[in-house]
Design an enzyme around this catalytic site. Structure first.
Site, short mmCIF file in Angstrom:
data_model
loop_
_atom_site.label_atom_id
_atom_site.label_comp_id
_atom_site.label_asym_id
_atom_site.label_seq_id
_atom_site.Cartn_x
_atom_site.Cartn_y
_atom_site.Cartn_z
N SER A 102 1.02 -0.80 0.24
CA SER A 102 0.12 -0.42 0.03
C SER A 102 1.09 1.36 0.26
O SER A 102 1.80 1.72 -1.04
CB SER A 102 -0.59 -0.13 1.57
N ASP A 244 -2.26 6.21 -3.15
CA ASP A 244 -1.20 5.80 -3.31
C ASP A 244 -0.92 4.45 -3.53
O ASP A 244 -0.72 4.15 -4.64
CB ASP A 244 -1.60 4.95 -1.00
N ASP A 246 -1.10 1.39 -3.75
CA ASP A 246 -2.46 0.25 -4.59
C ASP A 246 -3.12 0.61 -5.20
O ASP A 246 -4.28 -0.26 -5.06
CB ASP A 246 -2.19 -1.33 -3.81
N ASP A 248 -5.93 1.81 -2.81
CA ASP A 248 -7.33 2.24 -2.33
C ASP A 248 -7.90 3.37 -1.75
O ASP A 248 -8.55 3.17 -0.76
CB ASP A 248 -7.17 -0.08 -1.67
#
Length: 449
Positions: A102, A244, A246, A248
């Site tokens: 992340s 960010d 990833d 999400d």
């Protein structure tokens, strides 16, 4: 083995805490726990990753672990975490595996797991997977598939396109006339977010869109908004969107450079849904980190707030339990349960852009509905998070801070679920008081040995 799962999956320094051997063991155990088929068909797993270099190594280990227990693997390559969750549901797979840390720095990596339908795992299922891993390590015998029973691996080449179409299906009207700068954090959003926003009708400028395996989250992305603020000013954009590593989560920057956090985005989206009669039970879900000003704004609008622990999986659990439609975190994880099973930064950005388009208001105007109490969040590095939680000195300091602030403020002490940090959050009537109380409490936390 200590607690393996943190707030959001398994996370650690790649090839140190999180080794290929551990990744293989997690994959094998997850397939066994999550693939509760009747034995007449193979379990199916979707596997994706973010662009960090160690993901190549860990992906190979995860794929090997899954296929070694007979699972069919659908490899989707570099994709956002919410894409893996969506594709797990869309393909009817038994589980999904996302390899990402992340917003963490490049040396870290992680493994996020999804069950059938693309849902994050409850604590009991994570505990079952940990137990299975421990059992695997103790055993040296047991049946392993051989020959035609070994799982096969294939690339799901249209995975990204399917996810993009899903996102665009949520857009009610073209976003023409809006100019946006998107910061992809040199992460998983780079290959899809600019395309989606352009196809939705916006004029798009990109920063952080050249991942090389090493530069993910490096001075850019949702944890480093400075470059985005500069780019919004340079392009005269209506707003900036920060993802960010990833993708999400989504944070935003208004045209004047004002930072817009997840609380404000959640409020804007909640008000929009309520206006359309689409906010179920006139209730939104937030975490304990949400600013008191957010709660005040929702109350004035006739919207109830349910509060959960930190983590979008806890938000999701509350949404599903109450059959609600929207929840999120101050960090920028928003869950739109009508369209997604996990936090989705791209979906959030499209909803925010759509609200701007439908109202004709600027982001600053929309975000101004949240009158924030001064809030300070200090991440205190510690040797032992549990020792801090059990410390009498820390408990006394927290009690003293709460007595000082009374009903006009708030104290929250929370160990990180992924790092050796304790997060100290203070809200107070004035910034000076919030700063001072946070400083004193952080000193007490740091002194614990």
């Amino acid at each position: 083995m200590g607690r393996l799962f943190g707030t959001d999956g398994v996370r650690g320094r790649a090839n140190d805490d999180l080794t290929p051997e551990l990744a293989l063991a997690v994959a094998r155990a997850a397939a066994g726990v999550l693939a509760d088929r009747d034995g007449t068909s193979r379990p199916v797993a979707v596997v994706g990753r973010d662009p960090r270099a160690s993901g190549e190594m860990l992906e190979a280990a995860v794929v090997a672990g899954l296929s070694s227990v007979g699972a069919e693997v659908l490899r989707v390559g570099v994709q956002p975490t919410p894409a893996v969750a969506f594709l797990t549901a869309d393909t009817g797979a038994d589980l999904g595996v996302m390899i990402s840390a992340s917003h963490n720095p490049m040396p870290d990596n992680g493994i996020k797991l999804f069950s059938r339908g693309g849902h994050k795992l409850p604590d009991a299922v994570e505990a079952a997977i940990e137990h299975t891993i421990t059992t695997q390590r103790r055993r040296t015998d047991g049946h392993r598939p051989t020959g035609t029973e070994i799982g096969r691996v294939r690339d799901l080449t249209d995975g990204g396109a399917r996810y993009a179409e899903h996102l665009l299906s949520t857009v009610d009207q073209p976003l023409t006339g809006l100019t946006v700068v998107v910061d992809c954090a040199h992460g998983a959003a780079a290959g899809i977010a600019p395309e989606v926003y352009r196809r939705a009708g916006a004029t798009v400028h990109v920063i952080g869109g050249e991942p090389d395996g090493w530069n993910i989250n490096d001075g850019i992305g949702s944890t480093h908004l400075g470059p985005l603020i500069e780019a919004v000013h340079a392009h005269g954009a209506d707003l900036g969107i920060a993802h960010d590593g990833d993708a999400d989560r989504c944070l935003a920057v208004a045209a004047d450079g004002e930072q817009v956090d997840g609380d404000a985005i959640l409020a804007v989206c909640a008000l929009g849904l309520k206006e359309r009669g689409a906010l179920r039970e006139d209730t939104v879900v937030a975490t304990v980190m949400s600013n008191l000003g957010f709660h005040h704004t929702m109350r004035r609008a006739g919207i109830a707030v349910q509060t959960t622990a930190v983590g979008d999986r806890y938000v999701l659990e509350a949404l599903r339990r109450g059959e609600l439609s929207l929840g999120g975190e101050q960090s920028g994880h928003l869950v739109f349960l009508d369209h997604a099973t996990t936090g989705d930064g791209l979906l959030t950005a499209l909803a925010l852009l759509g609200r701007m388009k439908s109202t004709g208001a600027s982001l600053a105007e929309l975000a101004s509905v949240v009158e924030r109490l001064p809030q300070v969040l200090v991440n205190v590095p510690v040797r032992d998070r549990i020792a801090v939680v059990e410390s009498d000195a820390v408990a006394d300091a927290v009690n003293a801070a709460e007595a000082e602030l009374g009903e006009d403020g708030r104290v929250l002490l929370r160990p990180s679920g992924t790092e050796q940090l304790v997060r100290v959050m203070i809200e107070a009537p004035t910034q000076a008081q919030a700063d001072e109380v946070a400083r004193r409490l952080a000193e007490v936390v740091a002194a614990v040995r």
